[in-house]
Structure formats: C-alpha cells, structure tokens
Design an enzyme around this catalytic site. Structure first.
Site, PDB file in Angstrom:
ATOM      1  N   ASP A   1      39.288  47.555 -50.576  1.00  0.00           N
ATOM      2  CA  ASP A   1      38.676  46.479 -51.359  1.00  0.00           C
ATOM      3  C   ASP A   1      38.006  47.132 -52.546  1.00  0.00           C
ATOM      4  O   ASP A   1      37.155  48.012 -52.381  1.00  0.00           O
ATOM      5  CB  ASP A   1      37.625  45.740 -50.520  1.00  0.00           C
TER       6      ASP A   1
ATOM      7  N   ASP B   1      44.450  33.941 -44.746  1.00  0.00           N
ATOM      8  CA  ASP B   1      43.220  34.085 -43.947  1.00  0.00           C
ATOM      9  C   ASP B   1      43.154  32.922 -42.970  1.00  0.00           C
ATOM     10  O   ASP B   1      43.159  31.768 -43.387  1.00  0.00           O
ATOM     11  CB  ASP B   1      41.981  34.056 -44.856  1.00  0.00           C
TER      12      ASP B   1
END
Lengths: 204, 256
Positions: free
Chosen positions: B11, B130
């Site tokens: 990330d 997700d």
C-alpha cells in the site's frame, strides 16, 4: 558484449515497455521502430507483444512490417518472437481465423475447455527443454517462466520444438527453425532466468 | 504444472509503503521500490501496488514509483487505487505495470472493465473485490467499496461472475473480515469465487503464517495469495514460505 544493434518491432500491439527496460538493463544496443526499412536493417530482431492475433497481423500489414520481417528472416539474421510474436510466425491462428506470417509450418490454437483449467494460462510454469539450443544455455532445465496466453502454437514439424510446458496438455513453449527462435512465455518478466534467455539471444 | 503464485502487496501513500489494520491506522513501513527489490531477489512471483494517496495531484508520485519499479524488477506487477478510466489505465501501463486493478470505480461504472479489456487486453484488467460476510446476501457475502467504507447491494459471487463476462482477467478477493487479523484467509469466500469463475482468483486478507497460504491454496482453491505484514516486518522471508509450501506438495516456483 552485444554484437550489433537489436531492432524491436513496434506494431502498436501490447506493452513494449517491459522489453525495453529489460534490454536497457542488459546494456543492449537497441531501438524500437515501426518503420519497415529500419526494422530490415537491424542486426537481430525481436517481435514482442501481448494481444490478439488478428489486430496484431492487421497492424503489421498496415505498416508494411509483415514483408519487412519476412525479408529480414531471409537474410539469415537472428529473430526472437515473444508471446504473440511466436504465434504470428506460424501459418495461421484460430483466434478470429487469422492468416499469419507463415515462416513456421503449423497453426496456433486455443486451449481446449476439456483440460478443465482456467484460460488464459496465466502465471509461472516450468519450461522443459527437449533439445539443446543456445537460447537456454546456462538456464537450469525446468526453470519457470511467466506466461499469459489463451492460444498456443502447434508446430507441424516436431523438430521445431525446443521446449515444452504442461498445462492440461503438453505444448511447445519454445520453438526454433533456422535463424528463428520464439517463446510463448515472457522472458522480460521472468526474473533471472528470463534475463539470461534474452542475453543469450543478444550474444548469439 | 502451473505454479501457485505468492504476491506481495504494497500500500503506497505519497510514495511510501504503509500498512493498516482492517483498512485503518496506516503505519509507514518503508520505501516501496527498495522493498520490491528485496522481495524480487527473494523469489516473489508478482507484486501489487495500491495507491492509497488521497489527492489527485499527488498521483504523479505513484507514477514515478511505478516507473522506478519497472526499471529494477523483472516480474509482473499491477497497480491499483484511484483508477477511474482508460486514461488512468494507460498511464500506469505505459509507466511499466503489466496490470491495472479496478475496484470501487468498476462498481460505479462497470463499463470501465469492458473498455479496459478491449483496449489493453483482458490479461491487463484485474478486479479488486472487497467483501464481508452477510447472511442476508444470496451467496453469503456482500461487496463494499471506497476502501470498505461504503456498502453496496451487490452479492460478491454475482459481481465476480459479471466482472468476468465484462472482461476482467483476474480477481483479487479481499475478505474484510479477515483483513489485518493474521488469523488466516477466508477460505470459504475464496473457494466460492474461485470455483465459479473461469479466471484466476487471488486470495487477500488474513495471512499471518505459512500454513494460511497452504490452506488457501488447497481448501480455498486460490490461484495466488496476497501477503503483506508477513513479510513487511521481516517475520518471514518469501523463500522460507515457498520452501514450506513445496515441502507440503504445493507447486511453487523456487528461485535459486
């Protein structure tokens, strides 16, 4: 260390960036061009690419690169096809029934659904050399290379086959004939083994 | 035989790698380019960079990271985060990424998958999904967007199947329930998606120990597994995880 200049055929198919960075990393003298005259004048040729056979062939023809590649092959200088680049060297592909360059005898076909595996064949898979070739010199047999493809070459001449890979079926993942060598996987994205293969081609 | 892939996820926020728990509390863990190089040398199969930079004007920093990674690392990598249209896709692909990952934007505008696939090829287009357990949904899992903050009406399996039809070449299934827990992947969710689509499925969220990867490759039927904290804090090395898997009969790439 590399003799002469390597031409990379730009026919607006796929991403040339990764081949370019790999060649730069290896210190190769090279240029990327879509101009048939410049391509013909190279000392060795790389036909890279990701994409779809028909669009790729149409782009080659439109730029006059199809004849440039055939003329180049006839000079006897080394040619390396990568991914869609191996497929275009054969006579035809069942991908949208495309007539290809025909420098190698055979066709390109889709992985059959009967293998029960996901298509595209995507990821790392082992490449098993079936005969000695300079391309695999210094690379341990069974090294893994990175593949992304739904179609694979089916050479009409078994002598072409340099290496095989298994994905439900056994297919020719590397072929060679006269001054042509070609691979279905992406050496430019296959880590150390891939870089070695490209440098073998550059130093041939 | 096709090998199971281990993918390290980084990330990236304003040019630095961060790591959060359950999508929150991000901590700085290092320079993404240097980290990527370390993982590459240790035999990682692929890398994913998610740009979690909030502002559009700082996206240039990410493109620069992508370019630097492409110059040093000769394995495939994908980039996600804030990819809204085919112009964004082109930008990261030209910078040297193999694949782009779309998530929230694809839910809001599914045609972005179709347009991306026809312009750059399906192999380039990754759907990030997700999902969280929700017994109220048809197949038991609901899709969330905007980094898990926004609920949608989509059933996770139905959305995965639709994305495949639209042209996605791969799906990263991230379990919001498992994410950051290090208690193991959500094997049920992974298997549900992986056995019902014809494209590779990457399991994400929950990896803490090598046996979690073994479980998700065998029971979860994953084609690849995403890891982050396991390696970011030097608890494990990629080569050790691979050796563990190989010793238990999982087909993985061993780099000498």
């Amino acid at each position: 260390m590399n003799n002469g200049s390597t031409g990379v055929v730009d026919y607006k198919a796929g991403n040339l960036k990764s081949v370019e960075t790999a060649l730069r990393h290896l210190g190769a003298s090279f240029y990327i061009s879509g101009d048939p005259d410049k391509i013909f004048k190279a000392d060795r040729l790389i036909i890279p690419g990701v994409g779809e056979a028909r669009t790729a062939m149409e782009n080659l023809k439109q730029a006059g690169l199809d004849t440039a590649i055939i003329d180049f092959y006839n000079t006897g200088k080394p040619v390396l096809g990568i991914c869609i680049g191996i497929q275009l060297l054969f006579e035809s592909s069942t991908e949208r029934n495309t007539r290809c360059l025909g420098l190698l005898k055979g066709t390109v076909v889709r992985f059959p659904e009967t293998i029960g595996l996901k298509v595209p064949h995507m990821g790392w898979n082992q490449v098993m050399p079936v005969k000695k070739n300079y391309l695999f010199s210094g690379i341990p047999a069974g090294s893994s290379f990175y593949f992304v493809h739904s179609y694979y070459p089916k050479p009409a001449v078994s002598d072409y086959v340099l290496a095989e890979t298994e994905y439900g079926i056994k297919f020719a993942s590397a072929v060679g004939c006269n001054n042509i060598t070609a691979v279905q996987f992406h050496p430019e994205k296959s880590g150390k083994a891939g870089l070695k293969l490209i440098s073998n081609f550059l130093n041939f | 035989m096709l090998e199971k892939r281990i993918i390290v996820c980084l990330d990236v926020k304003e040019g630095r790698t961060t790591k959060g728990i359950k999508f929150k509390e991000n901590k700085d863990v290092g320079d993404p380019v240097k980290m990527a190089e370390t993982y590459y040398k240790d035999g990682v199969d692929e890398l994913v960079f998610y740009d979690i930079t909030a502002s559009a004007e700082k996206r240039k920093i990410m493109i620069d990271v992508v370019r630097r990674v492409a110059e040093r690392i000769f394995i495939p990598f994908s980039v996600g985060g804030g990819i809204a249209d085919t112009d964004d896709m082109r930008e990261v692909l030209l910078a040297g990424a193999e694949k782009v990952s779309v998530n929230s934007q694809a839910v809001k505008n599914p045609s972005v998958i179709e347009e991306g696939a026809s312009l750059f090829g399906r192999q380039c287009i990754v759907l990030g999904l997700d999902a969280a357990r929700d017994p109220g949904m048809k197949n038991g899992y609901r899709v969330f967007i905007n980094g898990g903050r926004t609920k949608t009406d989509l059933d996770a399996l139905e959305w995965a199947e639709r994305a495949e039809v639209l042209g996605a070449g791969e799906i990263v299934v991230n379990s919001m329930d498992a994410d950051g827990t290090q208690d193991g992947y959500e094997n049920n969710l992974t298997r549900l998606i992986s056995t019902n689509v014809g494209i590779p499925v990457v399991a994400s969220g929950g990896a803490g120990r090598p046996e979690h990867l073994y479980d998700v490759f065998t029971r979860g039927k994953a084609d690849a597994a995403l890891i982050a904290s396991m390696v970011h804090y030097n608890r494990y090395r990629i080569s050790d995880i691979k050796k563990y898997l190989k010793d238990r009969g999982v087909c993985v790439r061993i780099v000498s």
